[in-house]
Design an enzyme around this catalytic site. Sequence first.
Site, PDB file in Angstrom:
ATOM      1  N   ARG A 148       0.838  -1.209   0.000  1.00  0.00           N
ATOM      2  CA  ARG A 148       0.000   0.000   0.000  1.00  0.00           C
ATOM      3  C   ARG A 148       0.873   1.258   0.000  1.00  0.00           C
ATOM      4  NH1 ARG A 148      -1.520   1.450   4.695  1.00  0.00           N
ATOM      5  NH2 ARG A 148      -2.221  -0.632   5.337  1.00  0.00           N
ATOM      6  N   ASP A 163      -9.030  18.686 -13.607  1.00  0.00           N
ATOM      7  CA  ASP A 163      -9.279  17.348 -14.153  1.00  0.00           C
ATOM      8  C   ASP A 163      -8.872  17.396 -15.633  1.00  0.00           C
ATOM      9  OD1 ASP A 163     -10.381  15.051 -15.312  1.00  0.00           O
ATOM     10  OD2 ASP A 163     -12.055  14.987 -13.894  1.00  0.00           O
ATOM     11  N   TYR A 174     -18.241  16.197 -15.129  1.00  0.00           N
ATOM     12  CA  TYR A 174     -18.551  14.776 -15.159  1.00  0.00           C
ATOM     13  C   TYR A 174     -19.571  14.461 -14.051  1.00  0.00           C
ATOM     14  CZ  TYR A 174     -17.954   9.793 -14.319  1.00  0.00           C
ATOM     15  OH  TYR A 174     -18.187   8.471 -14.096  1.00  0.00           O
ATOM     16  N   LYS A 233      -9.606   6.378 -19.112  1.00  0.00           N
ATOM     17  CA  LYS A 233      -9.982   6.933 -20.405  1.00  0.00           C
ATOM     18  C   LYS A 233      -8.775   6.953 -21.354  1.00  0.00           C
ATOM     19  CE  LYS A 233     -13.758   7.448 -18.031  1.00  0.00           C
ATOM     20  NZ  LYS A 233     -14.115   8.655 -17.325  1.00  0.00           N
TER      21      LYS A 233
HETATM   22  C1  LIG Z   1     -14.682   9.047 -16.103  1.00  0.00           C
HETATM   23  C2  LIG Z   1     -14.304  10.344 -15.513  1.00  0.00           C
HETATM   24  C3  LIG Z   1     -14.019  10.455 -14.146  1.00  0.00           C
HETATM   25  C4  LIG Z   1     -14.147   9.272 -13.197  1.00  0.00           C
HETATM   26  O1  LIG Z   1     -13.182   8.312 -13.444  1.00  0.00           O
HETATM   27  P1  LIG Z   1     -13.348   6.727 -13.166  1.00  0.00           P
HETATM   28  O2  LIG Z   1     -12.046   6.198 -13.639  1.00  0.00           O
HETATM   29  O3  LIG Z   1     -14.522   6.264 -13.946  1.00  0.00           O
HETATM   30  O4  LIG Z   1     -13.556   6.555 -11.698  1.00  0.00           O
HETATM   31  C5  LIG Z   1     -13.628  11.693 -13.671  1.00  0.00           C
HETATM   32  N1  LIG Z   1     -13.537  12.772 -14.478  1.00  0.00           N
HETATM   33  C6  LIG Z   1     -13.814  12.695 -15.791  1.00  0.00           C
HETATM   34  C7  LIG Z   1     -13.692  13.907 -16.645  1.00  0.00           C
HETATM   35  C8  LIG Z   1     -14.214  11.478 -16.353  1.00  0.00           C
HETATM   36  O5  LIG Z   1     -14.511  11.418 -17.656  1.00  0.00           O
END
Ligand SMILES: *Cc1c(COP(=O)(O)O)cnc(C)c1O
Length: 385
Positions: free
Chosen positions: A48, A171, A100, A196
């Site tokens: 961890r 983000d 999101y 993504k």
């Molecule tokens: C998908 C997404 C998230 C969340 O991510 P996960 O990997 O699904 O937990 C956060 N911000 C954006 C812009 C996203 O497209």
Amino acid sequence: MTLKRETLLVQTGNDREEPRGAVNTPIYLSAPFRHGDIGLLNGYDYIRTGNPTRDVLEDSIAKLEKGDRGFACSSGMSAIQLALSLFKSGDHIIATRDLYGGSYRIFEWFSAKYHLEFSYWNQDKGSINELVQKNTKAIFIETPTNPLMTETDLRFAADVAAKHQLLLIVDNTFYTPLIQRPIELGADVVIHSATKYLGGHNDVLAGLVVSGDHELSSRLFESQNTSGAVLAPFDCWLLIRGMKTLALRMKQHEENAKKVHSFLTAHPLVDKVYFPGQGGMVSFEISNESLVSPFLKKLKLFTFAESLGGVESLITYPATQTHADIPQKTRESYGLSNRLLRISVGIEHADDLVDDLKQAFDQVQSEVLVPSEDKKGGSHIEFIR
Ligand SMILES: *Cc1c(COP(=O)(O)O)cnc(C)c1O
């Protein structure tokens, strides 16, 4: 030698002094690491706290984002949660209004359960200063926003943050460090849903956080080691493997997205197209809500599924999928309607993608639109779960 990002990505993990000379990063599936003596460690102690495979990934994202340190998390949401752990009850955060759906959900949840306060900003430069309160501690920005693709001027946001001594959290999921490097523009923390584009193959759930300075790194490390939402070694390896081809993939995503954008802009059944001119994401409004379901069913190449950034093209209906947790009234107040579809343009041949959209529109036109004009008021959506 300062390496270009394309090179850094491809060479991730290949420059370490791996004892057996493995060119590809080994997956260290060991939870504990042997101690030589009391207090004597060989760099690692417990999985961890640190793992060699995770270190390769974390070093890579820190270099790509020009940050101080990277943190690999079990999902994009746990990356956001890690960033939120920098705050305490009573603190106030300004977040972009278009966001999101999962981010909106965690903000509302933290506000109800832990008394973190949130205000939503419409990204209008003139209105941000009036959102700043005595207890404001940070600005959280998604740029471009999901799903309406509005870009925020990060230098402007960084100036506002500096003026009021706020942290700027960005983000960067949609653009990746190849298109946008928030820390260079003044951000303090960068977040990725690595599920993504960074992973890129629709096969791994992962999140990354990058801190802009040493002090933030220590706080984030303490928090992540304490709460434990780290990424498992095998998933770190999958992500490293995906990231090696990020530069090539992003080029193709963008080239294809431009072609899809041109096609949609000219189509009579499309009212509005949202595309910031870079990256691989395109949203559009279909002319009538009753066409959404038939259109989705007619597509042969685009998969109707809830994610983005992978090599395969996906199409998402934000109203019932990614953004279902945002109340309809709130969504509609800023333009996220029940006619909006979001495309993650993959790296297939652009002509095939355009042809698929075209044949789906053609079929909808002839089978649905013409007959339903006789029936009147045939609006229905079959996809609501
Ligand atoms: C998908 C997404 C998230 C969340 O991510 P996960 O990997 O699904 O937990 C956060 N911000 C954006 C812009 C996203 O497209």
